[in-house]
Design a protein around this motif. Structure first.
Motif, short mmCIF file in Angstrom:
data_model
loop_
_atom_site.label_atom_id
_atom_site.label_comp_id
_atom_site.label_asym_id
_atom_site.label_seq_id
_atom_site.Cartn_x
_atom_site.Cartn_y
_atom_site.Cartn_z
N PHE A 474 0.82 -1.21 0.00
CA PHE A 474 0.00 0.00 0.00
C PHE A 474 0.86 1.26 0.00
O PHE A 474 0.58 2.22 -0.74
CB PHE A 474 -0.93 0.01 1.21
N CYS A 475 1.90 1.27 0.84
CA CYS A 475 2.76 2.45 0.91
C CYS A 475 3.51 2.70 -0.39
O CYS A 475 3.78 3.85 -0.74
CB CYS A 475 3.75 2.29 2.07
N ARG A 476 3.86 1.66 -1.11
CA ARG A 476 4.59 1.82 -2.36
C ARG A 476 3.67 2.07 -3.55
O ARG A 476 4.11 2.61 -4.57
CB ARG A 476 5.45 0.59 -2.62
N LEU A 477 2.41 1.71 -3.42
CA LEU A 477 1.48 1.87 -4.54
C LEU A 477 0.75 3.20 -4.52
O LEU A 477 0.40 3.74 -5.57
CB LEU A 477 0.43 0.75 -4.51
N THR A 478 0.50 3.76 -3.34
CA THR A 478 -0.38 4.92 -3.24
C THR A 478 0.20 6.18 -3.89
O THR A 478 -0.50 6.86 -4.64
CB THR A 478 -0.74 5.17 -1.78
N PRO A 479 1.48 6.57 -3.64
CA PRO A 479 2.00 7.76 -4.33
C PRO A 479 1.97 7.65 -5.86
O PRO A 479 1.53 8.60 -6.53
CB PRO A 479 3.42 7.89 -3.78
N PRO A 480 2.42 6.54 -6.47
CA PRO A 480 2.27 6.44 -7.93
C PRO A 480 0.82 6.45 -8.39
O PRO A 480 0.52 6.97 -9.47
CB PRO A 480 2.94 5.09 -8.25
N LEU A 481 -0.09 5.89 -7.56
CA LEU A 481 -1.50 5.92 -7.93
C LEU A 481 -2.03 7.35 -7.98
O LEU A 481 -2.76 7.72 -8.90
CB LEU A 481 -2.30 5.08 -6.93
N CYS A 482 -1.65 8.16 -6.99
CA CYS A 482 -2.06 9.57 -6.99
C CYS A 482 -1.44 10.32 -8.17
O CYS A 482 -2.10 11.17 -8.80
CB CYS A 482 -1.68 10.22 -5.67
N LEU A 483 -0.18 10.03 -8.45
CA LEU A 483 0.47 10.67 -9.60
C LEU A 483 -0.22 10.28 -10.90
O LEU A 483 -0.42 11.13 -11.79
CB LEU A 483 1.95 10.26 -9.63
N ASN A 484 -0.60 9.04 -11.02
CA ASN A 484 -1.31 8.59 -12.21
C ASN A 484 -2.68 9.27 -12.33
O ASN A 484 -3.11 9.65 -13.42
CB ASN A 484 -1.46 7.08 -12.16
N PHE A 485 -3.34 9.44 -11.20
CA PHE A 485 -4.65 10.11 -11.21
C PHE A 485 -4.52 11.56 -11.66
O PHE A 485 -5.33 12.05 -12.47
CB PHE A 485 -5.26 10.03 -9.81
#
Length: 641
Positions: A474-485
């Motif tokens: 979760f910690c490694r996925l969330t920042p790239p997910l926000c950047l992708n959004f």
């Protein structure tokens, strides 16, 4: 008012993370630090998504304000009678500019500290078989030193290569930027895999859930696989318990390592503890004989094996019972579909008393219409809606690099809201978009399973290592997910002005849609549910037979309990009815009996004891040959008696 909105969102996110941790973890058995690290990781990751939405809403509001100012300035050159001035009101949930940057730094760097330092250390600590805190800490430090030593060696090699190259001149700020970029790149690669899987699998799972026959066949398939895993877990537990029994018999009560043995025995199931005992009745000194004794290192390894074997055995047992209930329910649905009474009948009614919801709202008639009629159509409509969302996400991921014209659907929606200065519409569009993206990614994290290395099992059956591994993901996925959004809705200028190169989502979507991963796993020997496959059909048939066997077993148990309950009720009534009559009859007989009655009773008791002795002396009958004469004589005596 904005502080109240932000505080409310934080509280809701915290209780959501706490609920999920309670569903998958075990608050009573698992270590407090493990639970705290996992809860903090989940909470911060969910909070980052909320922050990202707030950041987008504020940015959209600023863009709308700037657009409005330019429109008003253009209207100022028009005649006063034709001038139309517009005002952009600050929304009630608008957060001041100075709060969100600080909030972002605290949450982001805390999540990075968790995923790269604290959680890996707690993983090694939880998996360690040490018998003391210092031993577990030592093991965790050694494992993490090896793990991060490898990363440090690679980083130093690259740093030396950059240093000797005269064309590159890096400062400390550049190194920090490279580190953040490398972490986000790894997260983006993982995000592509998980998001691509979720975009296809989530609509497909809802559509398959609407097809009752296919869902029941898949349940049979899972039953056959789970039975194999359950048998392996039981066999593994037996082997480990045999090793524990050997060590328990070897190490005596006064051995220095006896405390370690007691710690291992406390982790064993209760039935095995009763079989092995505590070996406290053996007072032989451990140094009287030259027998080899296990070392403490081997006991640490055995302790680790016991913890893993017991946890796996308990998990498979609980999952088997849950899967049986699910299979029985699906079979009940298949039987009730042809019911003319339109009332749902369960094969095994719940032992718990029904509440007011079952009595007044969710009645058998309502349950029949929901399970047999409406549920499949609701799932199909939901599957179609989710499929449309997935198609919109894939189209936007493949075209977000195009700024003129704007092809990303989510960017188009946001820009339309900016033109109309509709802040509520911007909030709803951002919330729905990021919620669907998070659901696709996070649900995949909860669904995937890497052998027995990582597996999130509900009903408090997830081990500590898997809980912390999910926190790392979760910690490694969330920042790239926000950047992708931000890139999808064209709120990140860096991403929106990239070259026109197709992203990895296009090719990945085709691979997932064709179930290529499932077919590859099936070819490698990891059985996956596939519609038309001989191995799948065999496992479905095997699972069907297992469910039938368990149904018969549970039916016999239910019938036995019902008969015992009926006999208890019947004989309790007869006991109450005839209890008073027997007492009165006994008192009358006692009054009418003479003084010789006691002698007669004693004589009758002696006769019965003589007959019992004769019955005990009788040898068992031999049906394979002729009976001896002595047996015939004794039988004649018994007949005479």
């Amino acid at each position: 008012m904005s502080a109240v909105a932000l505080a409310l969102e934080v509280v809701v996110v915290f209780f959501l993370a706490l609920f999920l941790l309670h569903r998958y973890g075990d608050f009573h058995k698992q270590h407090r630090m493990v639970l705290f690290a996992t809860l903090l990781a989940w909470f911060l990751c969910f909070l980052i998504t909320i922050y990202n939405q707030c950041k987008t809403d504020n940015k959209a509001h600023l863009v709308a304000s700037d657009t409005l100012k330019s429109d008003n300035s253009s209207n100022s050159s028009v005649l006063p009678t034709q001038r139309v001035l517009k005002t952009c009101h600050k929304p009630w949930s608008y957060i001041p500019d100075g709060i969100l940057p600080v909030f972002w730094r605290v949450v982001y760097w805390t999540s990075q500290f968790l995923t790269w330092l604290l959680i890996p250390f707690m993983q090694s600590y939880a998996r360690s078989g040490g018998f003391s805190i210092s031993g577990k800490v030592k093991t965790a430090l050694i494992e993490n030193a090896i793990y991060y030593g490898t990363y440090l060696l690679i980083f130093c090699s690259l740093l030396i290569y950059v240093a000797v190259n005269p064309k590159w001149h890096l400062t400390w700020s550049d190194l920090r930027t490279i580190g953040i970029t490398a972490a986000n790149t790894w997260g983006l690669f993982l995000l592509v895999l998980l998001l691509g899987y979720g975009l296809v699998e989530i609509p497909r799972s809802f559509w398959r859930a609407s097809c009752h026959g296919q869902l029941l066949a898949k349940t049979y398939f899972k039953a056959a696989k789970l039975m194999t895993e359950k048998a392996d877990a039981e066999e593994n537990l037996e082997d480990v318990m045999e090793d524990v029994r050997t060590v328990n018999e070897t190490i005596k009560y006064n051995h220095p390592l006896r405390k370690c043995i007691d710690t291992i025995l406390n982790k064993c199931p209760v039935e095995y503890q009763k079989k092995m005992g505590r070996n406290m009745d053996d007072y032989e000194d451990f140094d009287d004989k030259g027998n080899p004794y296990p070392s403490k290192k081997s006991l640490v390894k055995l302790h680790k094996q016991v913890i893993y074997a017991v946890q796996r055995h308990n998990r498979t047992q609980v999952q088997w019972q849950i899967l049986l209930d699910e299979a029985f329910h699906l079979e009940d649905v298949a039987k009730n579909e042809t019911s003319s009474t339109h009332q749902f009948v369960h094969s095994f009614p719940s032992a718990e008393p029904s509440g007011w919801i079952s009595k007044y709202l969710y009645t058998p008639t309502v349950e029949w219409y929901w399970e047999c009629v409406f549920r499949r159509w609701c799932y199909r409509v939901l599957a179609v809606v989710l499929c449309m969302f997935s198609a919109a996400v894939v189209w936007s991921e493949c075209t977000f690099f195009s700024t003129q014209p704007v092809l990303s659907l989510f960017a188009v929606f946001i820009q339309l809201a900016e033109r109309d200065y509709n802040y509520v519409y911007i909030e709803m569009a951002c919330f729905v978009t990021i919620f669907f993206l998070c659901y696709c990614v996070y649900s995949t994290v909860f669904r995937i399973r890497v052998f027995n290395y990582y597996y999130l099992a509900p009903h408090h059956q997830t081990d500590a290592y898997s809980l912390q591994f999910s926190g790392m993901l979760f910690c490694r996925l969330t920042p790239p997910l926000c950047l992708n959004f931000l890139g999808v809705i064209h709120m990140d200028s860096t991403i929106s002005h990239q070259k026109r190169e197709p992203t990895a989502y296009n090719s990945l979507f085709v691979l997932v849609l064709s179930s290529l991963g499932t077919r590859c796993l099936n070819l490698l020997g990891f059985q996956q549910f596939m519609g038309e496959n001989d191995l799948t059909s065999d496992l479905v048939d095997e699972g069907r037979e297992l469910i039938r066997r368990e149904r018969r077993k549970r039916q016999r148990t239910e019938d036995g309990e019902g008969r015992r309950r009926e006999w208890r009720e019947r004989y309790s009534e007869q006991r109450e009815r005839y209890g008073g009559r027997n007492r009165s009859t006994y008192s009358e007989l006692k009054e009418t009996d003479g003084p010789g009655t006691d002698t007669g009773r004693a004589q009758s008791r002696r006769d019965r004891s003589d007959k019992a002795e004769l019955l005990q002396d009788v040898e068992p009958l031999d049906f394979t040959g002729e009976e001896p004469l002595e047996t015939d004589n004794r039988r004649s005596v018994l007949l005479y008696l």
